[in-house]
Design a protein around this motif. Structure first.
Motif, PDB file in Angstrom:
ATOM      1  N   ALA A 107       1.136  -1.544   0.416  1.00 18.36           N
ATOM      2  CA  ALA A 107       0.059  -0.353  -0.109  1.00 18.36           C
ATOM      3  C   ALA A 107       0.530   1.113   0.085  1.00 18.36           C
ATOM      4  CB  ALA A 107      -0.960   0.198   1.314  1.00 18.36           C
ATOM      5  N   VAL A 108       2.091   1.530   0.780  1.00 16.78           N
ATOM      6  CA  VAL A 108       3.088   2.497   0.478  1.00 16.78           C
ATOM      7  C   VAL A 108       3.348   2.860  -0.373  1.00 16.78           C
ATOM      8  CG1 VAL A 108       5.207   2.989   1.769  1.00 16.78           C
ATOM      9  CG2 VAL A 108       3.037   1.896   3.255  1.00 16.78           C
ATOM     10  N   LEU A 109       3.658   1.545  -1.459  1.00 16.27           N
ATOM     11  CA  LEU A 109       4.344   2.026  -2.492  1.00 16.27           C
ATOM     12  C   LEU A 109       3.139   2.672  -3.482  1.00 16.27           C
ATOM     13  CD1 LEU A 109       6.282  -1.196  -3.784  1.00 16.27           C
ATOM     14  CD2 LEU A 109       7.700   1.134  -3.072  1.00 16.27           C
ATOM     15  N   ASP A 110       1.621   2.274  -3.396  1.00  8.85           N
ATOM     16  CA  ASP A 110       0.981   2.302  -4.233  1.00  8.85           C
ATOM     17  C   ASP A 110       0.803   4.273  -4.003  1.00  8.85           C
ATOM     18  OD1 ASP A 110       0.492   0.210  -5.720  1.00  8.85           O
ATOM     19  OD2 ASP A 110      -1.281  -0.246  -4.466  1.00  8.85           O
ATOM     20  N   ILE A 111       0.900   4.307  -2.879  1.00  6.02           N
ATOM     21  CA  ILE A 111       0.953   6.611  -1.895  1.00  6.02           C
ATOM     22  C   ILE A 111       1.285   6.719  -2.170  1.00  6.02           C
ATOM     23  CG2 ILE A 111       0.885   7.231   0.276  1.00  6.02           C
ATOM     24  CD1 ILE A 111      -0.719   4.778   1.395  1.00  6.02           C
ATOM     25  N   ILE A 112       2.773   6.473  -2.184  1.00  9.55           N
ATOM     26  CA  ILE A 112       3.965   7.740  -1.924  1.00  9.55           C
ATOM     27  C   ILE A 112       3.475   7.725  -4.402  1.00  9.55           C
ATOM     28  CG2 ILE A 112       6.411   7.249  -3.123  1.00  9.55           C
ATOM     29  CD1 ILE A 112       7.124   5.834  -0.576  1.00  9.55           C
ATOM     30  N   GLU A 113       3.832   6.951  -4.942  1.00  5.52           N
ATOM     31  CA  GLU A 113       3.137   7.103  -6.752  1.00  5.52           C
ATOM     32  C   GLU A 113       1.437   8.224  -6.870  1.00  5.52           C
ATOM     33  OE1 GLU A 113       2.282   5.200 -11.059  1.00  5.52           O
ATOM     34  OE2 GLU A 113       2.465   3.547  -9.562  1.00  5.52           O
ATOM     35  N   GLU A 114       1.189   7.349  -6.458  1.00  6.76           N
ATOM     36  CA  GLU A 114      -0.346   8.094  -6.675  1.00  6.76           C
ATOM     37  C   GLU A 114      -0.346   9.877  -5.799  1.00  6.76           C
ATOM     38  OE1 GLU A 114      -2.946   5.676  -5.002  1.00  6.76           O
ATOM     39  OE2 GLU A 114      -3.415   4.029  -6.102  1.00  6.76           O
ATOM     40  N   GLU A 115       0.371   9.881  -4.778  1.00  3.07           N
ATOM     41  CA  GLU A 115      -0.020  11.503  -3.507  1.00  3.07           C
ATOM     42  C   GLU A 115       1.609  11.885  -4.347  1.00  3.07           C
ATOM     43  OE1 GLU A 115      -1.075  11.135  -0.114  1.00  3.07           O
ATOM     44  OE2 GLU A 115      -2.561   9.372  -0.983  1.00  3.07           O
ATOM     45  N   LYS A 116       2.183  11.658  -5.535  1.00  2.00           N
ATOM     46  CA  LYS A 116       3.288  12.134  -5.872  1.00  2.00           C
ATOM     47  C   LYS A 116       4.477  12.398  -4.114  1.00  2.00           C
ATOM     48  CE  LYS A 116       1.202  13.740 -10.160  1.00  2.00           C
ATOM     49  NZ  LYS A 116       0.475  12.255 -10.219  1.00  2.00           N
ATOM     50  N   LEU A 117       4.357  11.301  -4.489  1.00  2.00           N
ATOM     51  CA  LEU A 117       4.449  11.802  -2.057  1.00  2.00           C
ATOM     52  C   LEU A 117       6.860  12.090  -2.470  1.00  2.00           C
ATOM     53  CD1 LEU A 117       3.798   9.758   0.441  1.00  2.00           C
ATOM     54  CD2 LEU A 117       2.711  12.443  -0.372  1.00  2.00           C
ATOM     55  N   LEU A 118       7.521  11.924  -3.512  1.00  2.00           N
ATOM     56  CA  LEU A 118       8.638  12.398  -3.860  1.00  2.00           C
ATOM     57  C   LEU A 118       8.426  13.567  -3.989  1.00  2.00           C
ATOM     58  CD1 LEU A 118       9.894   8.973  -5.618  1.00  2.00           C
ATOM     59  CD2 LEU A 118      10.221   9.242  -3.092  1.00  2.00           C
ATOM     60  N   GLU A 119       7.879  14.080  -4.996  1.00  2.00           N
ATOM     61  CA  GLU A 119       7.681  15.660  -5.961  1.00  2.00           C
ATOM     62  C   GLU A 119       7.523  16.097  -4.357  1.00  2.00           C
ATOM     63  OE1 GLU A 119       7.162  13.120  -9.267  1.00  2.00           O
ATOM     64  OE2 GLU A 119       6.521  13.189  -7.157  1.00  2.00           O
ATOM     65  N   ARG A 120       6.476  15.953  -3.384  1.00  2.00           N
ATOM     66  CA  ARG A 120       6.191  16.325  -2.363  1.00  2.00           C
ATOM     67  C   ARG A 120       7.433  16.423  -1.290  1.00  2.00           C
ATOM     68  NH1 ARG A 120       2.355  19.856  -0.610  1.00  2.00           N
ATOM     69  NH2 ARG A 120       2.273  19.617   1.927  1.00  2.00           N
ATOM     70  N   SER A 121       8.069  15.409  -1.201  1.00  2.00           N
ATOM     71  CA  SER A 121       9.005  15.099  -0.144  1.00  2.00           C
ATOM     72  C   SER A 121      10.015  16.631  -0.573  1.00  2.00           C
ATOM     73  CB  SER A 121       9.778  14.072  -0.418  1.00  2.00           C
ATOM     74  OG  SER A 121      11.372  14.284   0.388  1.00  2.00           O
ATOM     75  N   GLN A 122      10.097  16.614  -1.725  1.00  2.00           N
ATOM     76  CA  GLN A 122      11.201  17.951  -2.397  1.00  2.00           C
ATOM     77  C   GLN A 122      11.301  19.266  -1.948  1.00  2.00           C
ATOM     78  OE1 GLN A 122      14.445  17.093  -3.475  1.00  2.00           O
ATOM     79  NE2 GLN A 122      14.924  19.282  -2.686  1.00  2.00           N
TER      80      GLN A 122
END
Length: 450
Positions: A338-353
Motif C-alpha cells: 500500500a505504501v508504494l501505491d501511496i508514494i506514487e499516487e500522491e506524488k510524495l517524492l515531489e512533495r518531499s522535495q
C-alpha cells in the motif's frame, strides 16, 4: 515529567522532619498512581522516553494525547511514518490481510504478497542487474543479515563502518554504530572485526580526502583489504546528524570496494522511501551499491524490514541460513504494498522535495546566529547549532523543549545532540506545515531570550 521523576528520586533526602517526610511520600504515591509513575515502575532505566504525555490516537501528522492536546508530529516515529499516521490505504490493506491470516512463518508456508513486494522492489532499488530480496522485522535485523550475506559471499570477516553512523542496537549493529554513548557505553566489548573510518563532515572538519585516507589507514594498520567483507554507510547519516555523503566520497568508496572485491552496503533504513526526494537516497548518486537495507517507512508503521541486492551476492548463503520466525510478516507486507501505491499516487517524492526546500528556505530566512549549518536532501533536513569544537547543544535542547510546550514534536541528533532533525510525514497538510514553522520560529526566539 522531569518534576515528577524528581519527586520519585527524593527518598534519600527526606530529612528528619516527619511532616516533610510524609509530604514527600504522599507526592511519590501520587506520582506513582499516574501513568507516568506506572511507566517508570515498569520500564528499566535504559528504556528512555522523551515525552511526558501519552498518545491516544493519531492521524496523518497530528497526535492526540490522553490529556486532550493535539501535537504536530515532526518526528514521525523516527522516520517510520513518511505516509503519515494511519493512512487509510495502509489501514485498509492491513485490515484486509487480517481477515485472511496473520502469520504462517514464510519459511514454512509462503504467501503471495511477499513475492509481489519482492518483485516490485527488485525493479525499484538502484542496484545493477538481477536483484533478489528478503524481508525481516527491524532495521537492525536487516543490517545484520546484510553483513551475513556479505560474509557468505566474500568468505571474509571484516566490516568497515563510519564514525557517527547508526545501524542498530543489537550487538553486531552496535559494533557498526559509530557513537559510544548512550548506545555502546554499558555493554562491554563489541563483536570483533569491525573498524570505523571517518565520515566527511564540514562542521566536524573532516574532508573527503581525510575520510578516504582513514579507510586506507585501516587497510595499513588494522585489517588487510582482502579480509574485508563489506563497507557499510548511510547515504545520509541519521542519528549522526543528517550528514549527507558527498558524491565524490560515495564514488571513492565504490572504487575501493571494486578494487578489493568488497561488498558495498547502503543502509537506507532512515533515508529510504521518499525521505530525500527519491525513493532511495542512493538515487542521488552516480554509483550503485551491492546491497541495500530498508525498514522504517517501508511499511507505514507496521513492523517490516528488508535487504535487496545483486542476485549472486544474495544467493551466497546456503538454504536455511537466512530467515526468522516473524520475518516478512504478512501484515507488514500488505502495508508495504500500500505504501508504494501511496508514494506514487500522491506524488510524495515531489512533495518531499517541495517541503524540504520550503523548510530550508525558512531556516535560512531566520538569520539565526546560532545556526551553523542547514543541510539535507529532500525532506531529510537538519539544522546544526555550533560545530564539533563548540557544539551548542543547549540551544538545540531549548528549541526542542519550547516547541513541545507549544505542541510541536521535534527530535535532536548529531554527535553532541546539537542538531534538530525534521521527519514530518510527507503527507502533512500545507496549513499544518505552515503552523509548525510558526511554532518553530517562536521557539528560536524564546530560546534565544531564555
Amino acid at each position: 515529567m522531569i518534576k515528577m521523576f524528581h519527586i520519585l528520586n527524593q527518598c534519600s533526602i527526606y530529612g528528619t522532619n516527619k511532616e516533610f517526610k510524609y509530604d514527600f511520600i504522599r507526592k511519590k504515591e501520587a506520582v506513582m498512581n499516574t501513568w507516568i509513575g506506572r511507566m517508570r515502575d515498569v520500564l528499566p532505566t535504559g528504556a528512555a522516553v522523551g515525552c511526558d504525555w501519552f498518545a491516544q490516537s493519531a492521524r496523518n501528522a497530528v497526535i492526540k494525547s490522553t490529556d486532550g492536546r493535539e501535537i504536530i508530529d515532526f518526528v514521525g516515529g523516527i522516520g517510520v511514518l513518511n505516509v503519515g499516521h494511519c493512512h487509510p490505504k495502509v489501514t485498509a490493506a492491513v485490515a484486509a490481510q487480517l481477515e485472511k491470516f496473520t502469520h504462517t512463518a514464510f519459511q514454512v508456508v509462503p504467501y503471495q504478497n511477499y513475492v509481489e513486494l519482492g518483485e516490485k522492489l527488485g525493479k525499484l532499488v538502484p542496484i545493477e542487474g538481477k536483484v533478489k530480496c528478503q524481508f525481516f522485522c527491524s532495521g537492525a535485523e536487516a543490517v545484520e543479515n546484510a553483513v551475513k550475506i556479505a560474509r557468505a559471499y566474500t568468505r571474509r570477516n571484516g566490516v568497515i563502518a563510519f564514525g557517527g553512523a547508526f545501524h542498530g542496537r543489537t550487538l553486531m549493529t552496535l559494533a557498526l554504530t559509530g557513537k559510544v554513548s548512550p548506545y555502546q557505553a554499558d555493554f562491554g566489548a563489541m563483536p570483533s572485526g569491525v573498524f570505523h573510518a571517518l565520515f566527511p563532515s564540514e562542521t566536524q572538519h573532516i574532508s573527503v580526502e581525510d575520510a578516504v585516507k582513514s579507510i586506507k589507514r585501516i587497510f595499513k594498520s588494522d585489517i588487510a583489504p582482502h579480509d574485508v567483507a563489506a563497507i557499510i554507510l548511510e547515504p545520509v547519516q541519521g542519528e549522526g546528524g543528517f550528514n549527507v555523503c558527498p558524491p565524490e566520497f560515495m564514488r571513492a568508496v565504490r572504487e575501493i570496494c571494486d578494487e578489493h572485491g568488497i561488498v558495498m552496503i547502503a543502509d537506507e533504513v532512515q533515508s529510504g522511501y521518499g525521505r530525500t526526494g527519491k525513493l532511495f537516497a542512493m538515487e542521488h548518486y552516480d554509483v550503485k551499491p551491492d546491497l541495500i537495507t530498508m525498514a522504517k517507512s517501508l511499511a507505514g508503521g507496521m513492523v517490516l524490514s528488508g535487504v535487496a541486492g545483486k542476485a549472486d551476492i544474495m544467493n551466497a548463503a546456503r538454504p536455511g541460513g537466512l530467515g526468522g520466525t516473524y520475518a516478512g510478516n504478512p501484515l507488514g507486507i500488505a502495508a508495504a504494498l500500500a505504501v508504494l501505491d501511496i508514494i506514487e499516487e500522491e506524488k510524495l517524492l515531489e512533495r518531499s522535495q517541495y517541503l524540504g526546500d520550503k523548510l530550508k528556505q525558512f531556516l535560512r530566512d531566520l538569520n539565526a546566529p546560532e545556526i551553523t549549518q542547514i543541510r539535507g536532501l529532500g525532506s531529510m533536513v537538519a539544522v546544526e547549532f555550533g560545530d564539533d569544537d563548540c557544539p551548542n547543544s543547549e540551544f538545540a535542547a531549548k528549541v526542542k523543549a519550547i516547541a513541545m510546550e507549544n505542541n510541536l514534536l521535534l527530535l535532536t541528533c548529531g554527535a553532541h545532540a546539537n542538531a534538530i532533525r525534521f521527519l514530518y510525514p510527507l503527507t502533512i497538510e500545507e496549513e499544518l506545515f505552515n503552523r509548525a514553522l510558526t511554532i518553530l520560529k517562536n521557539a528560536f526566539e524564546k530560546a534565544r531570550q531564555s
